[in-house]
Motif scaffolding. Structure first.
Motif, PDB file in Angstrom:
ATOM      1  N   ARG A 119       6.311  -8.802  -2.505  1.00 19.84           N
ATOM      2  CA  ARG A 119       5.378  -8.495  -1.407  1.00 19.84           C
ATOM      3  C   ARG A 119       5.621  -9.431  -0.220  1.00 19.84           C
ATOM      4  NH1 ARG A 119       0.484 -10.220   0.613  1.00 19.84           N
ATOM      5  NH2 ARG A 119       0.223 -11.863  -0.935  1.00 19.84           N
ATOM      6  N   TYR A 166       0.078  -2.929 -12.427  1.00 22.22           N
ATOM      7  CA  TYR A 166       0.458  -3.737 -11.258  1.00 22.22           C
ATOM      8  C   TYR A 166       1.626  -3.092 -10.515  1.00 22.22           C
ATOM      9  CZ  TYR A 166      -2.508  -7.848 -11.875  1.00 22.22           C
ATOM     10  OH  TYR A 166      -3.573  -8.702 -11.920  1.00 22.22           O
ATOM     11  N   TYR A 169       0.189  -0.181  -8.667  1.00 23.71           N
ATOM     12  CA  TYR A 169      -0.662  -0.671  -7.569  1.00 23.71           C
ATOM     13  C   TYR A 169       0.191  -1.154  -6.391  1.00 23.71           C
ATOM     14  CZ  TYR A 169      -2.956  -4.374  -4.934  1.00 23.71           C
ATOM     15  OH  TYR A 169      -3.380  -5.177  -3.914  1.00 23.71           O
ATOM     16  N   TYR A 170       1.237  -1.930  -6.705  1.00 25.20           N
ATOM     17  CA  TYR A 170       2.071  -2.456  -5.616  1.00 25.20           C
ATOM     18  C   TYR A 170       2.834  -1.344  -4.902  1.00 25.20           C
ATOM     19  CZ  TYR A 170       1.090  -7.394  -6.132  1.00 25.20           C
ATOM     20  OH  TYR A 170       0.454  -8.608  -6.128  1.00 25.20           O
ATOM     21  N   ASN A 171       3.054  -0.233  -5.573  1.00 27.98           N
ATOM     22  CA  ASN A 171       3.633   0.926  -4.883  1.00 27.98           C
ATOM     23  C   ASN A 171       2.579   1.588  -4.004  1.00 27.98           C
ATOM     24  OD1 ASN A 171       3.852   4.227  -5.254  1.00 27.98           O
ATOM     25  ND2 ASN A 171       5.715   3.220  -4.570  1.00 27.98           N
ATOM     26  N   ARG A 172       1.427   1.905  -4.605  1.00 25.86           N
ATOM     27  CA  ARG A 172       0.388   2.684  -3.908  1.00 25.86           C
ATOM     28  C   ARG A 172      -0.220   1.921  -2.736  1.00 25.86           C
ATOM     29  NH1 ARG A 172      -3.000   3.310  -8.206  1.00 25.86           N
ATOM     30  NH2 ARG A 172      -4.176   1.518  -7.470  1.00 25.86           N
ATOM     31  N   GLU A 173      -0.558   0.674  -2.967  1.00 22.10           N
ATOM     32  CA  GLU A 173      -1.332  -0.063  -1.962  1.00 22.10           C
ATOM     33  C   GLU A 173      -0.490  -0.978  -1.086  1.00 22.10           C
ATOM     34  OE1 GLU A 173      -4.376   0.817  -1.573  1.00 22.10           O
ATOM     35  OE2 GLU A 173      -4.554   1.962  -3.428  1.00 22.10           O
ATOM     36  N   VAL A 174       0.658  -1.407  -1.585  1.00 25.63           N
ATOM     37  CA  VAL A 174       1.460  -2.389  -0.848  1.00 25.63           C
ATOM     38  C   VAL A 174       2.744  -1.752  -0.305  1.00 25.63           C
ATOM     39  CG1 VAL A 174       2.581  -4.672  -1.046  1.00 25.63           C
ATOM     40  CG2 VAL A 174       0.505  -4.202  -2.348  1.00 25.63           C
TER      41      VAL A 174
END
Ligand SMILES: NC(=O)c1ccc[n+]([C@@H]2O[C@H](COP(=O)([O-])OP(=O)(O)OC[C@H]3O[C@@H](n4cnc5c(N)ncnc54)[C@H](O)[C@@H]3O)[C@@H](O)[C@H]2O)c1
Length: 331
Positions: A119, A166, A169-174
């Protein structure tokens, strides 16, 4: 569609857990494809790190000894990488029952450390994760598709599921490009052969080669889905190059159910040594037995051009031949 060589040639690839079974088999294939490879591994004694796994490619890879839990090391390592295969892990699911905190630290916090490093320092890399069929727990229907409930029977399965969340999530939100596999039972050359905590086919091959009695629990009727490591490596490489895999979870196995009895008899017959004894289920295995398992692999087959090609007998032969030649490095 581009060939694997078109995509991976001269690309910077990081493999965590890179001295272990999956990591080094992938590294051998990536060397053939002309990639620039960095292997990072903490070389923890209880797992599968083995320098001999790099026999033939040692001068073609960078080796970095570091722990996935080390934030500053990960912050450096992820920079400028095009692909990151995340294989570092606490791999023994039974051990996670005894020491769930170690499993949490490595499989969950370690994964988070890697994703946070990306990130901050590398948004563009494609990241692939090695989850497990043990995330499903006891099976309710067969073959098991990705929508089957996740009710893990060990902290290992819980933490692999959290790590997978995780990744999603890091794909969808970040906006990181992440893909997760739930791997069935892999086997093949370059796996550790010192204990039976993971890698059952490899362990039984060792037992047969040593002329020992292989203990099979119950009547040996339990079905499993065994995947040869070269097929698994090919699945990782194909998922890595296809944008349609971003944010997705895939079962990866052979899709073929095999009874324990058949698997064991095949090993004894191919190795030409050892014998089989049927014994009662031990208590600590009874607790985490999942029932029959074989995966529905239609999703990965439809999204990529992957198709597992090595059947069980061929895979056992190849594995046996490898250890027959290189036994001293693994016993
Ligand atoms: N082998 C299986 O049966 C299986 C099945 C499903 C999923 N997986 C997953 O695939 C991945 C690779 O497993 P493998 O079969 O290659 O096992 P392996 O033991 O051969 O390789 C794992 C590697 O990770 C390294 N490692 C462990 N903790 C680390 C840490 N904290 N920091 C850096 N490196 C660390 C070990 O030293 C080892 O070299 C694991 O995450 C495992 O959970 C394995």
């Amino acid at each position: 569609m581009s060939s694997l060589k078109d995509v991976y040639e001269k690309k910077e690839v990081l493999i965590t857990g890179g001295l272990g079974f999956l990591g080094t088999n992938l590294a051998h294939r990536l060397v053939d494809l002309g990639a620039k490879i960095t292997l990072t591994d903490a070389v923890l004694p209880q797992y599968g790190a083995n320098q001999f796994n790099l026999d033939g490619i040692r001068d073609k890879v960078e080796i970095n000894v570091n722990d996935i839990r080390d934030k500053s090391a990960m912050n450096q390592l992820v920079r400028d990488k095009d692909f990151i295969f995340h294989f570092a892990g606490q791999v023994a699911h039974n051990d996670s029952l005894e020491d769930p905190f170690l499993d949490l630290e490595i499989n969950c916090s370690g994964t988070l450390t890697l994703l946070e490093a990306c990130r901050k320092y590398n948004h563009g890399a494609k990241l692939l994760f090695s989850g497990s069929r043990l995330q499903y727990g006891k099976t309710e229907r067969l073959p098991v598709e990705e929508n089957h409930p996740l009710r893990p029977k060990s902290p290992y399965g819980v933490h692999k599921t959290a790590a997978e969340e995780y990744f999603i999530y890091y794909n969808r939100e970040v906006g990181l490009r992440t893909t997760c596999f739930r791997i069935t039972n892999p086997y093949g050359p370059r796996s550790q052969m010192k204990h039976s905590k993971y890698g059952i086919i490899n362990w039984f091959i060792r037992q047969a080669m040593d002329g020992n009695t292989i203990e099979v629990f119950g009547e040996g009727k339990q079905k499993r889905d065994y995947i040869y490591v070269d097929d698994l490596v090919e699945a990782f490489l194909l998922a890595g190059i296809d944008g349609k895999t971003d944010g997705e979870v895939f079962n990866v196995g052979s899709g073929v159910p095999t009874e324990f009895k058949e698997m064991t008899e095949s090993i004894v017959s191919i190795v030409g040594n050892g014998n089989i004894k049927y014994v009662e289920w031990p208590e600590n295995y009874k607790n985490i037995e999942t029932g029959d398992f074989y995966a529905d692999i239609s999703k990965i087959k439809s999204v990529t051009s992957w198709n597992p090609g090595i059947d069980l007998l061929d895979g056992i032969k190849r594995t046996f031949q490898f250890y027959e030649k290189n036994r001293d490095h693994y016993w």
